[in-house]
Structures are given as C-alpha cells and as structure tokens.
Design a protein around this motif. Structure first.
Motif, mmCIF file in Angstrom:
data_model
loop_
_atom_site.group_PDB
_atom_site.id
_atom_site.type_symbol
_atom_site.label_atom_id
_atom_site.label_comp_id
_atom_site.label_asym_id
_atom_site.label_seq_id
_atom_site.Cartn_x
_atom_site.Cartn_y
_atom_site.Cartn_z
ATOM 1 N N PHE A 15 0.755 -1.672 0.426
ATOM 2 C CA PHE A 15 -0.005 -0.432 -0.076
ATOM 3 C C PHE A 15 1.193 1.176 -0.074
ATOM 4 N N PRO A 16 0.679 2.011 -0.374
ATOM 5 C CA PRO A 16 1.250 3.429 -0.688
ATOM 6 C C PRO A 16 1.569 4.203 0.848
ATOM 7 N N TYR A 17 2.091 4.722 1.391
ATOM 8 C CA TYR A 17 2.694 5.250 2.162
ATOM 9 C C TYR A 17 1.533 5.959 2.707
ATOM 10 N N LEU A 18 0.516 5.879 4.388
ATOM 11 C CA LEU A 18 -0.915 6.689 4.227
ATOM 12 C C LEU A 18 -0.621 7.755 5.196
ATOM 13 N N PHE A 19 -0.793 8.831 5.705
ATOM 14 C CA PHE A 19 -0.303 9.384 6.873
ATOM 15 C C PHE A 19 -2.064 10.363 7.144
ATOM 16 N N ALA A 20 -1.727 10.077 8.572
ATOM 17 C CA ALA A 20 -3.211 10.308 8.645
ATOM 18 C C ALA A 20 -3.103 12.222 9.254
ATOM 19 N N PRO A 21 -4.121 12.461 9.575
ATOM 20 C CA PRO A 21 -4.629 13.952 9.678
ATOM 21 C C PRO A 21 -4.030 14.047 10.740
ATOM 22 N N SER A 22 -2.849 15.449 10.439
ATOM 23 C CA SER A 22 -2.732 15.898 12.155
ATOM 24 C C SER A 22 -3.488 16.536 12.715
ATOM 25 N N PHE A 23 -4.488 16.108 13.939
ATOM 26 C CA PHE A 23 -5.648 17.232 14.079
ATOM 27 C C PHE A 23 -6.762 15.817 14.508
ATOM 28 N N HIS A 33 -7.517 27.253 33.222
ATOM 29 C CA HIS A 33 -6.824 26.327 33.130
ATOM 30 C C HIS A 33 -5.923 25.769 32.128
ATOM 31 N N PRO A 34 -4.807 24.893 32.578
ATOM 32 C CA PRO A 34 -4.052 24.738 32.318
ATOM 33 C C PRO A 34 -3.305 24.503 30.624
ATOM 34 N N ARG A 35 -2.148 24.736 30.185
ATOM 35 C CA ARG A 35 -1.432 23.930 28.995
ATOM 36 C C ARG A 35 -0.461 22.481 28.988
ATOM 37 N N SER A 36 -1.663 22.337 27.896
ATOM 38 C CA SER A 36 -0.456 20.610 27.839
ATOM 39 C C SER A 36 0.347 20.527 26.688
ATOM 40 N N TYR A 37 1.556 19.607 27.029
ATOM 41 C CA TYR A 37 2.748 19.596 26.250
ATOM 42 C C TYR A 37 2.835 17.791 25.741
ATOM 43 N N TYR A 38 2.240 17.517 24.699
ATOM 44 C CA TYR A 38 2.838 16.340 24.068
ATOM 45 C C TYR A 38 3.826 16.243 22.373
ATOM 46 N N ARG A 39 4.386 15.247 22.944
ATOM 47 C CA ARG A 39 5.401 14.796 22.298
ATOM 48 C C ARG A 39 4.546 13.559 21.449
ATOM 49 N N CYS A 40 4.715 13.295 19.853
ATOM 50 C CA CYS A 40 4.399 12.069 19.454
ATOM 51 C C CYS A 40 5.197 11.254 19.945
ATOM 52 N N THR A 41 5.372 9.684 20.079
ATOM 53 C CA THR A 41 5.686 8.392 21.290
ATOM 54 C C THR A 41 6.608 8.178 19.895
ATOM 55 N N HIS A 42 6.573 7.899 18.159
ATOM 56 C CA HIS A 42 7.599 7.319 17.247
ATOM 57 C C HIS A 42 8.475 7.908 17.474
ATOM 58 N N HIS A 43 9.649 7.186 17.813
ATOM 59 C CA HIS A 43 11.244 7.418 17.986
ATOM 60 C C HIS A 43 11.284 7.812 17.121
ATOM 61 N N THR A 44 11.726 8.336 15.510
ATOM 62 C CA THR A 44 11.734 9.366 14.755
ATOM 63 C C THR A 44 11.267 10.356 14.613
ATOM 64 N N CYS A 45 9.687 10.429 14.769
ATOM 65 C CA CYS A 45 8.646 11.949 14.632
ATOM 66 C C CYS A 45 9.374 12.233 16.076
ATOM 67 N N ASN A 46 9.270 13.622 15.364
ATOM 68 C CA ASN A 46 9.204 15.259 16.515
ATOM 69 C C ASN A 46 8.241 16.111 16.290
ATOM 70 N N GLY A 101 4.311 20.929 13.233
ATOM 71 C CA GLY A 101 5.443 20.086 12.761
ATOM 72 C C GLY A 101 4.398 18.559 11.391
ATOM 73 N N ILE A 102 5.228 17.466 10.918
ATOM 74 C CA ILE A 102 3.809 16.850 10.128
ATOM 75 C C ILE A 102 4.872 15.297 10.386
ATOM 76 N N HIS A 103 3.863 14.448 11.082
ATOM 77 C CA HIS A 103 4.564 13.167 11.420
ATOM 78 C C HIS A 103 5.289 12.678 9.913
ATOM 79 N N ASN A 104 6.033 11.734 10.086
ATOM 80 C CA ASN A 104 7.184 11.378 9.026
ATOM 81 C C ASN A 104 6.899 9.524 9.312
ATOM 82 N N HIS A 105 5.284 9.586 9.493
ATOM 83 C CA HIS A 105 5.081 7.990 9.684
ATOM 84 C C HIS A 105 3.620 7.500 9.495
#
Length: 213
Positions: free
Chosen positions: A6-14, A124-137, A158-162
């Motif tokens: 299958f072609p590489y499919l990237f999900a929406p970033s939202f 309300h506080p602001r929460s910060y999250y990072r993608c857990t994928h090892h190469t994704c920033n 940013g844009i997911h690379n996976h």
DNA sequence: CGTTTTTGACCGGCGC
DNA sequence: GCGCCGGTCAAAAACG
C-alpha cells in the motif's frame, strides 16, 4: 495483496473526533495569523472529506505562526534580527477548536506528555505532548479556550513522518474491499447479475487480517 | 519493572 | 538589566 504494497498513508494531524463532531466550532482561531506553510493541505482536505457530510469542508482550522516565526524565508533559524540575536525557528502550526468535554481528543497517534503550564488569563493549564514514534518530532499543545472553556484548542506543530496506525487499521480493510469489488467486476461475465458490494464490518476486518499476513 | 505522567526548575525570548 | 512568560527538561511518582 500484501499490506506493505500500500502507498504510505499519513493520517491527518488533528483530532479525528473533531471531524465527526457536530459541535465543531467553525470560527477561525482568534489571535492567530494566517500564513503560508508547508502543512500537508492535501492530507487535511482529503481527511476532512471523510467527514460523512456532517461538517463538509475543512474542520475549524487555522494555520498560524507564533510571534517569533517568520514565513518570508525557510531557514528562519539562520536569520538574525536587528539586535543580532538569532530568531528561534518555529515550525508551522495548525490549531483546531473542538467543543468537547474531553481534553484529549483521539487523533490516531500516540502521544507522551512532557509538560504542563499554567497559562496567563486562563484558569485551565496548557499541556504539552510529543509523538511517541522514535523518529517523529511532532508536538501538540492542548488547552481550553479562556473565553469558552467548553472549547478545546489542539495545536499541532510539525508533520508526522510515519503512518498513523489507527488510520491504517481503518483504511486497510476498506482498500481490501474496494480491491475485491474491482476483481469481481473484472471477472464477471458480460450481462451477468450486478456484483453485490455489501460487506459487513466483521468481514472487512477478517479480510484485512488475512491479507496483511 | 518499563512506561507514562506530574511538577518544579531551568532557559531563552521579549518588552520595558 | 530585569522581570514576565512560554516552552522544555528531568527526577520522582504513578500506573499497568
């Protein structure tokens, strides 16, 4: 057919939830400026089309830069301001407003929280999250709108690379089904009975599991 | 016991 | 230079 073909499919970033939510707010984000960016608009558009018509078109979306970002040049981090100090490069960001009781909206990706801060003029506080994928920033921030605390603002940076695992789980069975229809149509003799397209969700899942092996 | 969350400390940019 | 503010780090705690 192998899943790897299958072609590489990237999900929406939202948040996927925002696409199907009838309570989606469709006002542009305030205090944000529209800017050209390298955000994958094709992804956003195709994903928002999967909305089922409930909220046709784009979800509440605004691309914006922070006060420090500069979209006139790509290598902003190499630029210097009058004072000689380097400007920090802020990647393009996309913000979504979603009316939800839940703070964390499922967008198909796996995130790790790395910080939380109280924000000025907001209870309300602001929460910060990072993608857990090892190469994704990719990072995201989640906070509630100060003016309307029923609205969750999710900001992606940013844009997911996976590929998105969750989206793949949904799309692979669908693609298998479409491929099977095509095959049956091609193999059916002329003037034969119309090919039935009906398939249950369970059948789709079963087919996907078999084909993915 | 490995992973994730919490939370105070720290750092850099910005305005005054 | 100083203080404010937002963003990140990292050690400790919580969780599964």
């Amino acid at each position: 057919m192998e899943a790897e073909n299958f072609p590489y499919l990237f999900a929406p970033s939202f948040p996927l939830a925002s696409l199907n939510s009838p309570s989606l707010i469709d006002q542009p984000m305030q205090n944000s400026q529209y800017a050209s960016s390298d955000i994958d608009l094709a992804n956003l558009l195709s994903s928002s089309m999967a909305n089922g018509g409930e909220n046709p078109g784009f979800p509440c979306l605004s691309t914006f830069s922070s006060s420090m970002a500069n979209y006139e040049g790509e290598n902003v981090n190499k630029n210097k301001v009058k004072s000689g100090r380097k400007k920090k490069y802020i990647p393009p960001r996309v913000a979504f407003h979603t009316r939800s009781a839940e703070d964390i909206l499922d967008d198909g990706y796996k995130w790790r929280k790395y910080g939380q801060k109280a924000v000025k003029n907001s209870i309300h506080p602001r929460s910060y999250y990072r993608c857990t994928h090892h190469t994704c920033n990719v990072k995201k921030q989640i906070q509630r709108l100060a003016k309307d605390t029923s609205v969750v603002v999710t900001t992606y940076e940013g844009i997911h690379n996976h590929p998105c695992e969750k989206l793949m789980e949904t799309l692979i069975p669908l693609t298998m089904w479409i491929a099977s229809i095509e095959l049956r149509c091609n193999n059916s003799p002329p003037n034969s009975e119309p090919v039935s397209f009906m398939r249950t969700g369970a059948e789709l899942g079963k087919r996907a599991r078999v084909c993915a092996r």
